[in-house]
Design an enzyme around this catalytic site. Structure first.
Site, PDB file in Angstrom:
ATOM      1  N   LYS A  79      43.021  38.104  64.754  1.00 38.32           N
ATOM      2  CA  LYS A  79      42.601  38.714  63.489  1.00 38.32           C
ATOM      3  C   LYS A  79      43.845  39.191  62.758  1.00 38.32           C
ATOM      4  CE  LYS A  79      38.732  40.030  61.324  1.00 38.32           C
ATOM      5  NZ  LYS A  79      37.393  39.428  61.325  1.00 38.32           N
ATOM      6  N   GLY A 178      26.877  43.872  50.450  1.00 36.67           N
ATOM      7  CA  GLY A 178      27.921  42.905  50.104  1.00 36.67           C
ATOM      8  C   GLY A 178      27.439  41.491  50.387  1.00 36.67           C
ATOM      9  N   VAL A 180      27.144  39.640  53.099  1.00 37.28           N
ATOM     10  CA  VAL A 180      26.187  39.454  54.197  1.00 37.28           C
ATOM     11  C   VAL A 180      24.938  40.304  53.968  1.00 37.28           C
ATOM     12  CG1 VAL A 180      25.796  39.593  56.679  1.00 37.28           C
ATOM     13  CG2 VAL A 180      28.064  38.999  55.830  1.00 37.28           C
TER      14      VAL A 180
HETATM   15  P1  NAD Z   1      31.596  42.756  51.748  1.00 40.49           P
HETATM   16  O1  NAD Z   1      32.913  43.382  51.462  1.00 40.49           O
HETATM   17  O2  NAD Z   1      31.114  41.644  50.901  1.00 40.49           O
HETATM   18  O3  NAD Z   1      30.441  43.880  51.727  1.00 40.49           O
HETATM   19  C1  NAD Z   1      30.594  45.153  52.239  1.00 40.49           C
HETATM   20  C2  NAD Z   1      29.673  46.047  51.406  1.00 40.49           C
HETATM   21  O4  NAD Z   1      29.634  47.338  52.017  1.00 40.49           O
HETATM   22  C3  NAD Z   1      30.141  46.250  49.962  1.00 40.49           C
HETATM   23  O5  NAD Z   1      29.067  46.048  49.078  1.00 40.49           O
HETATM   24  C4  NAD Z   1      30.628  47.696  49.959  1.00 40.49           C
HETATM   25  O6  NAD Z   1      30.499  48.316  48.689  1.00 40.49           O
HETATM   26  C5  NAD Z   1      29.718  48.311  50.990  1.00 40.49           C
HETATM   27  N1  NAD Z   1      30.191  49.556  51.576  1.00 40.49           N
HETATM   28  C6  NAD Z   1      31.441  49.926  51.902  1.00 40.49           C
HETATM   29  N2  NAD Z   1      31.446  51.161  52.416  1.00 40.49           N
HETATM   30  C7  NAD Z   1      30.158  51.575  52.439  1.00 40.49           C
HETATM   31  C8  NAD Z   1      29.511  52.753  52.870  1.00 40.49           C
HETATM   32  N3  NAD Z   1      30.188  53.770  53.379  1.00 40.49           N
HETATM   33  N4  NAD Z   1      28.167  52.827  52.762  1.00 40.49           N
HETATM   34  C9  NAD Z   1      27.452  51.806  52.246  1.00 40.49           C
HETATM   35  N5  NAD Z   1      28.026  50.672  51.806  1.00 40.49           N
HETATM   36  C10 NAD Z   1      29.350  50.560  51.900  1.00 40.49           C
HETATM   37  O7  NAD Z   1      31.646  42.345  53.279  1.00 40.49           O
HETATM   38  P2  NAD Z   1      30.737  41.271  54.041  1.00 40.49           P
HETATM   39  O8  NAD Z   1      31.432  39.971  54.054  1.00 40.49           O
HETATM   40  O9  NAD Z   1      29.350  41.376  53.543  1.00 40.49           O
HETATM   41  O10 NAD Z   1      30.809  41.824  55.539  1.00 40.49           O
HETATM   42  C11 NAD Z   1      30.100  42.995  55.925  1.00 40.49           C
HETATM   43  C12 NAD Z   1      30.438  43.333  57.363  1.00 40.49           C
HETATM   44  O11 NAD Z   1      30.076  42.243  58.209  1.00 40.49           O
HETATM   45  C13 NAD Z   1      31.931  43.580  57.628  1.00 40.49           C
HETATM   46  O12 NAD Z   1      32.057  44.554  58.645  1.00 40.49           O
HETATM   47  C14 NAD Z   1      32.425  42.246  58.152  1.00 40.49           C
HETATM   48  O13 NAD Z   1      33.568  42.380  58.974  1.00 40.49           O
HETATM   49  C15 NAD Z   1      31.215  41.810  58.947  1.00 40.49           C
HETATM   50  N6  NAD Z   1      31.140  40.351  59.143  1.00 40.49           N
HETATM   51  C16 NAD Z   1      31.091  39.535  58.059  1.00 40.49           C
HETATM   52  C17 NAD Z   1      31.011  38.163  58.250  1.00 40.49           C
HETATM   53  C18 NAD Z   1      30.925  37.227  57.084  1.00 40.49           C
HETATM   54  O14 NAD Z   1      30.578  36.045  57.288  1.00 40.49           O
HETATM   55  N7  NAD Z   1      31.202  37.676  55.866  1.00 40.49           N
HETATM   56  C19 NAD Z   1      30.994  37.630  59.548  1.00 40.49           C
HETATM   57  C20 NAD Z   1      31.018  38.500  60.642  1.00 40.49           C
HETATM   58  C21 NAD Z   1      31.109  39.869  60.417  1.00 40.49           C
END
Ligand code: NAD
Length: 350
Positions: A79, A178, A180
């Protein structure tokens, strides 16, 4: 001091890249490569300190090792973390400097998008280095695939608890709307779940209220929401000793990486009667999607979805084994991952 850093937490290697003139401070952590070359996204985040960014990179890369082993993808865990605010500091110059760092790691580390790094950024990085996956021309945004795996995982947890995967009327609290979280809400809403949502981005919350009839709560109150399932889809560390007592949901199943502040917190969840779907098991869809780009026959969406379709079965086995042995689900998941890595290591020695 890379040697000192590599001694952390059993990691094989840790690189730190610094380019002062272009504002880059980046950490690439390789946890374990027994199953194959390291693969893991690049996170851009304004951590409060270098130590915090390093801890994040070390934990996330270790999670990738486990995730890959459980999902059965032939990759190791790695990572990268770029210490920068993705909204204000992710300049083209910074990305170019990081692209040069990635080019120097070709063959050892494959990467792609993560929090703070978009598919467009991956497109740009792929002009600098060949070890960038998940570009617009490649497998693209993995989030819908991750969301699908989480959706199936939530159903597996419901099935384990209630003997039914039925989502109609089930109250799901989604933290983070976000990439996901939003795609997950679409699926849950499509099958009649009642959504409770929180995000620090008010616009997303309003849209979820409008489109899904979701109930909104302030970000600080989502853990305590009266829900059946809590789905953390923002950042990690939300499940901690201090927060577990606030949880009303009987199931924790979401996409965020490193949901537990400490590995031991899974035992506290178990003692509180809360079923925890280990994060690196339920959120493996994104990894499966991106890893498929490197499959011998090339990317095949059907094969990806078939593999993601195995996530609920894997979770069901973990839940059953954990219950039978009265052990936390993440202990069982880690055990399965380590067994697979040890078997691969034995095989490579013979
Ligand atoms: P993203 O950045 O698109 O979305 C994150 C969302 O969380 C944003 O809308 C943000 O405003 C919100 N947020 C941040 N702090 C917050 C809080 N305190 N309370 C409420 N909302 C809050 O990220 P993503 O790609 O949707 O990923 C979300 C999580 O899933 C991350 O931890 C990421 O590591 C994990 N993940 C994502 C993927 C993927 O395919 N994108 C795969 C595996 C794991």
């Amino acid at each position: 001091d890379a040697a000192r850093l590599a001694a952390y937490d059993g990691h094989e290697r840790v690189w730190c890249g610094r380019d002062e003139s272009r504002g880059l401070i980046a950490i690439v952590a390789i946890h374990n490569t027994v199953l194959g070359p390291a693969l893991g996204g690049t996170r851009v985040w304004a951590h409060e300190s270098f130590e915090a960014a390093l801890t994040d990179a070390l934990r996330l890369s270790r999670g990738m090792t486990y995730k890959s082993a459980i999902a059965g993808t032939p990759f190791g865990g790695g990572k990268a973390v770029i210490l920068a605010d993705p909204k204000t500091q992710k300049t083209p110059a910074l990305l170019a400097a990081y692209g040069e760092m990635l080019a120097a790691l070709e063959g050892q580390f494959f990467t792609g998008e993560d929090v703070g790094l978009t598919v467009a950024d991956a497109d740009f990085l792929s002009t600098c280095a060949s070890n960038v996956l998940g570009t617009g021309r490649g497998s693209g945004n993995p989030s819908p695939v991750t969301a699908h795996g989480v959706f199936l995982g939530i159903k597996a947890a419901l099935n384990h608890r209630r003997g039914s995967q039925q989502l109609e009327g089930v109250r799901v609290a989604v933290q983070g709307l976000g990439s996901v979280g939003w795609a997950l809400c679409e699926k849950l809403h499509g099958e009649g779940a009642a959504l409770i949502v929180a995000d620090i981005d008010a616009e997303r919350v309003e849209k979820a209220k409008r489109l899904f009839g979701a109930t909104a709560v302030p970000a600080g109150e989502i853990l305590a929401a009266g829900a059946d399932v809590f789905a953390p889809c923002a950042l990690g560390g939300v499940i901690a000793q201090q927060t577990i007592s606030m949880l009303k949901a009987g199931i924790v199943a979401g996409s965020a990486n490193n949901q537990l502040a400490r590995h031991e917190d899974a035992r506290l969840l178990m003692d509180a009667g809360i079923l925890y779907a280990p994060d690196y098991v339920i959120n493996a869809g994104g990894l499966i999607n991106v890893a498929a780009e490197l499959a011998p026959g090339g990317y095949d969406r059907g094969a990806v979805m078939a593999k993601v379709g195995e996530i609920p079965g894997t979770l069901g086995d973990i839940f059953t084994r954990a219950e039978a042995q009265r052990r936390p689900t993440n202990d069982i998941a880690a055990e399965i991952a380590m067994e697979r890595i040890a078997a691969a290591a034995r095989k490579s020695r013979t």
